[in-house]
Write a protein that holds these residues in place. Structure first.
Motif, short mmCIF file in Angstrom:
data_model
loop_
_atom_site.label_atom_id
_atom_site.label_comp_id
_atom_site.label_asym_id
_atom_site.label_seq_id
_atom_site.Cartn_x
_atom_site.Cartn_y
_atom_site.Cartn_z
N TRP A 1 0.95 -17.82 -28.39
CA TRP A 1 0.69 -19.24 -28.12
C TRP A 1 0.35 -19.97 -29.42
CZ3 TRP A 1 -4.56 -21.43 -27.51
CH2 TRP A 1 -4.54 -22.78 -27.16
N GLU B 1 -0.02 -24.38 -20.76
CA GLU B 1 -0.12 -24.00 -19.36
C GLU B 1 0.18 -22.50 -19.17
OE1 GLU B 1 1.72 -25.21 -15.01
OE2 GLU B 1 1.86 -26.63 -16.66
N LEU B 2 1.21 -22.02 -19.83
CA LEU B 2 1.54 -20.59 -19.75
C LEU B 2 0.39 -19.73 -20.28
CD1 LEU B 2 5.25 -20.75 -20.96
CD2 LEU B 2 4.46 -20.12 -18.66
N HIS B 3 -0.23 -20.19 -21.35
CA HIS B 3 -1.36 -19.45 -21.91
C HIS B 3 -2.55 -19.49 -20.96
CE1 HIS B 3 -4.98 -19.09 -24.53
NE2 HIS B 3 -4.31 -18.01 -24.90
N GLN B 4 -2.82 -20.66 -20.42
CA GLN B 4 -3.95 -20.82 -19.50
C GLN B 4 -3.77 -19.96 -18.25
OE1 GLN B 4 -4.49 -24.87 -18.15
NE2 GLN B 4 -6.69 -24.57 -17.95
N LEU B 5 -2.55 -19.79 -17.81
CA LEU B 5 -2.26 -18.96 -16.64
C LEU B 5 -2.26 -17.47 -16.96
CD1 LEU B 5 0.58 -21.10 -15.03
CD2 LEU B 5 -1.76 -20.82 -14.17
N GLY B 6 -2.41 -17.14 -18.23
CA GLY B 6 -2.44 -15.74 -18.64
C GLY B 6 -1.05 -15.12 -18.79
N LEU B 7 -0.02 -15.95 -18.83
CA LEU B 7 1.34 -15.45 -18.96
C LEU B 7 1.78 -15.33 -20.41
CD1 LEU B 7 2.94 -17.56 -16.11
CD2 LEU B 7 2.26 -15.16 -16.03
N GLU C 1 3.69 -27.16 -22.05
CA GLU C 1 4.21 -26.02 -21.29
C GLU C 1 3.61 -24.71 -21.82
OE1 GLU C 1 6.28 -24.33 -18.18
OE2 GLU C 1 6.09 -26.46 -18.62
#
Length: 76
Positions: free
Chosen positions: A54, A42-48, A39
């Motif tokens: 991270w 994914e948040l890091h990959q989405l730039g969030l 999770e």
């Protein structure tokens, strides 16, 4: 959680995930830790999620995984 400095415990990691609406509990501690890692990635990959947050969260999770693994090894 700027600069990742405030992410030091599993409670901090869980609070971070909760900010994004992710509450993970399957009853399998190692499984939960793996899901948390996914999770966060994914948040890091989405730039969030900032890279330093991270990485700090990943470090805490890795330490917890080692602790849980060593506990299960000592039980056997």
């Amino acid at each position: 959680m700027k600069n990742g400095t405030s992410i030091r415990t599993m409670a901090d990691v869980q609070a971070l995930l909760k900010r994004f609406g992710a509450v993970l509990y399957t009853g399998d501690r190692l499984g939960d830790l793996h899901l948390m890692e996914e999770e966060l990635a994914e948040l890091h990959q989405l730039g969030l999620l900032e890279t330093d947050s991270w990485l700090a969260a990943r470090l805490v999770i890795q330490q917890e995984k080692r602790r849980v693994s060593s506990e299960s090894d000592s039980i056997r």
